[in-house]
Each structure stands twice: as structure tokens, then as C-alpha cells.
Design a protein around this motif. Structure first.
Motif, PDB file in Angstrom:
ATOM      1  N   LEU A   9       0.819  -1.220   0.000  1.00 36.64           N
ATOM      2  CA  LEU A   9       0.000   0.000   0.000  1.00 36.64           C
ATOM      3  C   LEU A   9       0.849   1.265   0.000  1.00 36.64           C
ATOM      4  CD1 LEU A   9      -2.849  -0.979   2.495  1.00 36.64           C
ATOM      5  CD2 LEU A   9      -2.835  -1.138  -0.011  1.00 36.64           C
ATOM      6  N   TRP A  10       2.013   1.198   0.622  1.00 36.20           N
ATOM      7  CA  TRP A  10       2.909   2.361   0.663  1.00 36.20           C
ATOM      8  C   TRP A  10       3.668   2.553  -0.644  1.00 36.20           C
ATOM      9  CZ3 TRP A  10       2.844   6.187   4.057  1.00 36.20           C
ATOM     10  CH2 TRP A  10       2.288   5.966   5.321  1.00 36.20           C
ATOM     11  N   THR A  11       3.832   1.496  -1.442  1.00 35.88           N
ATOM     12  CA  THR A  11       4.664   1.596  -2.632  1.00 35.88           C
ATOM     13  C   THR A  11       3.895   1.789  -3.934  1.00 35.88           C
ATOM     14  OG1 THR A  11       4.730  -0.810  -2.939  1.00 35.88           O
ATOM     15  CG2 THR A  11       6.462   0.187  -1.567  1.00 35.88           C
ATOM     16  N   VAL A  12       2.605   1.503  -3.930  1.00 37.91           N
ATOM     17  CA  VAL A  12       1.787   1.689  -5.137  1.00 37.91           C
ATOM     18  C   VAL A  12       1.498   3.173  -5.306  1.00 37.91           C
ATOM     19  CG1 VAL A  12      -0.497   1.237  -6.119  1.00 37.91           C
ATOM     20  CG2 VAL A  12       0.790  -0.619  -5.052  1.00 37.91           C
ATOM     21  N   HIS A  13       1.479   3.626  -6.565  1.00 38.81           N
ATOM     22  CA  HIS A  13       1.228   5.051  -6.851  1.00 38.81           C
ATOM     23  C   HIS A  13      -0.058   5.526  -6.192  1.00 38.81           C
ATOM     24  CE1 HIS A  13       0.976   8.857  -8.903  1.00 38.81           C
ATOM     25  NE2 HIS A  13      -0.218   8.530  -9.354  1.00 38.81           N
ATOM     26  N   VAL A  64      -1.875  12.510  13.072  1.00 39.42           N
ATOM     27  CA  VAL A  64      -2.668  12.123  11.908  1.00 39.42           C
ATOM     28  C   VAL A  64      -4.141  12.204  12.280  1.00 39.42           C
ATOM     29  CG1 VAL A  64      -3.230  10.219  10.357  1.00 39.42           C
ATOM     30  CG2 VAL A  64      -0.871  10.587  11.054  1.00 39.42           C
ATOM     31  N   MET A  65      -4.935  12.737  11.352  1.00 40.37           N
ATOM     32  CA  MET A  65      -6.367  12.787  11.592  1.00 40.37           C
ATOM     33  C   MET A  65      -6.865  11.371  11.814  1.00 40.37           C
ATOM     34  SD  MET A  65      -7.646  15.718   8.906  1.00 40.37           S
ATOM     35  CE  MET A  65      -8.287  14.483   7.847  1.00 40.37           C
ATOM     36  N   ARG A  66      -7.828  11.256  12.644  1.00 42.56           N
ATOM     37  CA  ARG A  66      -8.356   9.933  12.947  1.00 42.56           C
ATOM     38  C   ARG A  66      -9.268   9.427  11.837  1.00 42.56           C
ATOM     39  NH1 ARG A  66      -4.612   8.250  16.116  1.00 42.56           N
ATOM     40  NH2 ARG A  66      -4.412   9.406  17.999  1.00 42.56           N
ATOM     41  N   LYS A  67     -10.108   8.519  12.163  1.00 39.33           N
ATOM     42  CA  LYS A  67     -10.914   7.764  11.217  1.00 39.33           C
ATOM     43  C   LYS A  67     -11.693   8.636  10.233  1.00 39.33           C
ATOM     44  CE  LYS A  67     -14.338   4.109  11.056  1.00 39.33           C
ATOM     45  NZ  LYS A  67     -15.183   3.243  11.861  1.00 39.33           N
ATOM     46  N   ARG A  68     -11.582   8.263   8.969  1.00 45.57           N
ATOM     47  CA  ARG A  68     -12.356   8.849   7.878  1.00 45.57           C
ATOM     48  C   ARG A  68     -13.281   7.766   7.356  1.00 45.57           C
ATOM     49  NH1 ARG A  68     -10.283  14.084   6.137  1.00 45.57           N
ATOM     50  NH2 ARG A  68     -11.661  13.646   4.404  1.00 45.57           N
ATOM     51  N   LYS A  80      -0.357   9.451   3.923  1.00 42.00           N
ATOM     52  CA  LYS A  80       0.017   9.240   5.321  1.00 42.00           C
ATOM     53  C   LYS A  80      -1.210   9.239   6.230  1.00 42.00           C
ATOM     54  CE  LYS A  80       2.942  10.793   9.047  1.00 42.00           C
ATOM     55  NZ  LYS A  80       3.976  11.694   9.516  1.00 42.00           N
ATOM     56  N   VAL A  81      -2.189  10.079   5.933  1.00 44.76           N
ATOM     57  CA  VAL A  81      -3.401  10.149   6.754  1.00 44.76           C
ATOM     58  C   VAL A  81      -4.162   8.829   6.686  1.00 44.76           C
ATOM     59  CG1 VAL A  81      -5.648  11.279   7.022  1.00 44.76           C
ATOM     60  CG2 VAL A  81      -3.612  12.647   6.566  1.00 44.76           C
ATOM     61  N   VAL A  82      -4.252   8.263   5.505  1.00 44.54           N
ATOM     62  CA  VAL A  82      -4.995   7.013   5.357  1.00 44.54           C
ATOM     63  C   VAL A  82      -4.203   5.838   5.917  1.00 44.54           C
ATOM     64  CG1 VAL A  82      -6.037   5.396   3.718  1.00 44.54           C
ATOM     65  CG2 VAL A  82      -6.259   7.867   3.353  1.00 44.54           C
ATOM     66  N   LEU A  83      -2.945   5.717   5.519  1.00 47.42           N
ATOM     67  CA  LEU A  83      -2.187   4.519   5.868  1.00 47.42           C
ATOM     68  C   LEU A  83      -1.598   4.530   7.272  1.00 47.42           C
ATOM     69  CD1 LEU A  83      -0.393   3.759   2.484  1.00 47.42           C
ATOM     70  CD2 LEU A  83      -2.598   2.924   3.339  1.00 47.42           C
ATOM     71  N   SER A  84      -1.556   5.676   7.915  1.00 48.75           N
ATOM     72  CA  SER A  84      -1.029   5.731   9.284  1.00 48.75           C
ATOM     73  C   SER A  84      -2.111   5.538  10.331  1.00 48.75           C
ATOM     74  CB  SER A  84      -0.322   7.061   9.531  1.00 48.75           C
ATOM     75  OG  SER A  84       0.808   7.163   8.702  1.00 48.75           O
ATOM     76  N   GLN A  91     -10.288   0.040   6.527  1.00 45.35           N
ATOM     77  CA  GLN A  91     -11.319   0.314   5.532  1.00 45.35           C
ATOM     78  C   GLN A  91     -10.774   0.136   4.118  1.00 45.35           C
ATOM     79  OE1 GLN A  91     -14.039   3.810   6.225  1.00 45.35           O
ATOM     80  NE2 GLN A  91     -12.460   4.237   7.768  1.00 45.35           N
ATOM     81  N   LEU A  92      -9.577   0.648   3.873  1.00 47.01           N
ATOM     82  CA  LEU A  92      -8.977   0.538   2.553  1.00 47.01           C
ATOM     83  C   LEU A  92      -8.729  -0.928   2.188  1.00 47.01           C
ATOM     84  CD1 LEU A  92      -7.866   1.974   0.065  1.00 47.01           C
ATOM     85  CD2 LEU A  92      -5.682   2.195   1.262  1.00 47.01           C
ATOM     86  N   ILE A  93      -8.251  -1.706   3.121  1.00 52.42           N
ATOM     87  CA  ILE A  93      -8.016  -3.129   2.883  1.00 52.42           C
ATOM     88  C   ILE A  93      -9.337  -3.831   2.585  1.00 52.42           C
ATOM     89  CG2 ILE A  93      -7.289  -5.296   3.968  1.00 52.42           C
ATOM     90  CD1 ILE A  93      -5.129  -3.555   5.445  1.00 52.42           C
ATOM     91  N   GLN A  94     -10.392  -3.473   3.293  1.00 56.89           N
ATOM     92  CA  GLN A  94     -11.704  -4.072   3.046  1.00 56.89           C
ATOM     93  C   GLN A  94     -12.199  -3.727   1.641  1.00 56.89           C
ATOM     94  OE1 GLN A  94     -13.443  -6.227   5.223  1.00 56.89           O
ATOM     95  NE2 GLN A  94     -14.514  -6.596   3.295  1.00 56.89           N
ATOM     96  N   ILE A  95     -11.989  -2.496   1.214  1.00 49.57           N
ATOM     97  CA  ILE A  95     -12.374  -2.088  -0.139  1.00 49.57           C
ATOM     98  C   ILE A  95     -11.594  -2.907  -1.168  1.00 49.57           C
ATOM     99  CG2 ILE A  95     -12.276  -0.194  -1.814  1.00 49.57           C
ATOM    100  CD1 ILE A  95     -12.879   1.707   0.600  1.00 49.57           C
ATOM    101  N   LEU A  96     -10.305  -3.095  -0.953  1.00 45.98           N
ATOM    102  CA  LEU A  96      -9.486  -3.910  -1.862  1.00 45.98           C
ATOM    103  C   LEU A  96      -9.991  -5.351  -1.903  1.00 45.98           C
ATOM    104  CD1 LEU A  96      -5.985  -2.575  -0.884  1.00 45.98           C
ATOM    105  CD2 LEU A  96      -6.955  -2.492  -3.183  1.00 45.98           C
TER     106      LEU A  96
END
Length: 110
Positions: A9-13, A64-68, A80-84, A91-96
Motif C-alpha cells: 500500500l505504501w509503494t503503489v502510486h 494524523v487525523m483519525r478515522k475517515r 500518510k493520513v490514510v495509511l497511518s 477500511q482501505l483493505i476491506q475495499i481492496l
């Protein structure tokens, strides 16, 4: 090929002017590129709240802002906000995961 999902997730554009679906598509393209030469095992590890890893996660979330609330159509915010944030990353992993299952269903129905 075994892939550490969190590192991936950190290395993909990360599109600076796009939505979550754009990032998901980039992840899927990266995985597809690996599939041309080998089987792929994408692993997302998780840690229990009481593990030693909790301190590391808390440190990453500092400032980092909390949950979105993330949906495929959500405009991307800073990587950084999403992955930290543990909650945002879940949530992002669930979407994937949902996207991959949807693609599997489409492939199997043909």
C-alpha cells in the motif's frame, strides 16, 4: 510471490487528484503484473490491541487525523493520513478485498 500487503500500500502510486477507486485500480494492476510470472499470496497481517505492536501503531498515528469514512468514490486525502491510521487502513483493505472478490465473481461467471 508473497507480498506484504501493508508494505504494498505504501509503494503503489497514490493519485494526488483522484478517488479511492483510482488507488484500488493501481493496486490491482500491480498485483496483476506479479501474476504474469507467478502465483501471488497477498498477506495483510494484523495485531491484537494488546500486542507490543500497539505502541508502534500509536506512534505512527501521532499527528494524523483519525478515522475517515472511505468509499470507492471518496476523494483521496494524503497517503500518510490514510495509511497511518489503523481504522482508515482497515477500511482501505476491506475495499481492496471487496473489489478482488467482485472481480473473481465476474471471471468465474464467464
Amino acid at each position: 510471490t508473497v507480498i506484504d500487503g501493508s508494505a504494498l500500500l505504501w509503494t503503489v502510486h497514490w493519485p494526488t487528484d483522484g478517488c479511492v477507486a483510482d488507488f484500488v485500480m493501481n493496486v490491482m494492476k500491480r498485483i496483476a503484473s506479479y501474476l504474469t510470472s507467478s502465483d501471488v499470496y497477498l498477506i495483510f497481517d494484523r495485531y491484537h490491541e494488546y500486542s507490543i505492536k500497539s505502541t508502534t501503531r500509536d506512534g505512527r498515528q501521532t499527528g494524523v487525523m483519525r478515522k475517515r469514512h472511505l468509499l470507492q468514490t471518496t476523494k483521496l486525502i494524503a497517503q500518510k493520513v490514510v495509511l497511518s491510521s489503523v481504522e482508515n487502513k482497515k477500511q482501505l483493505i476491506q475495499i481492496l478485498y471487496d473489489e478482488e472478490n467482485c472481480q473473481d465473481l465476474e471471471r468465474n461467471s464467464k
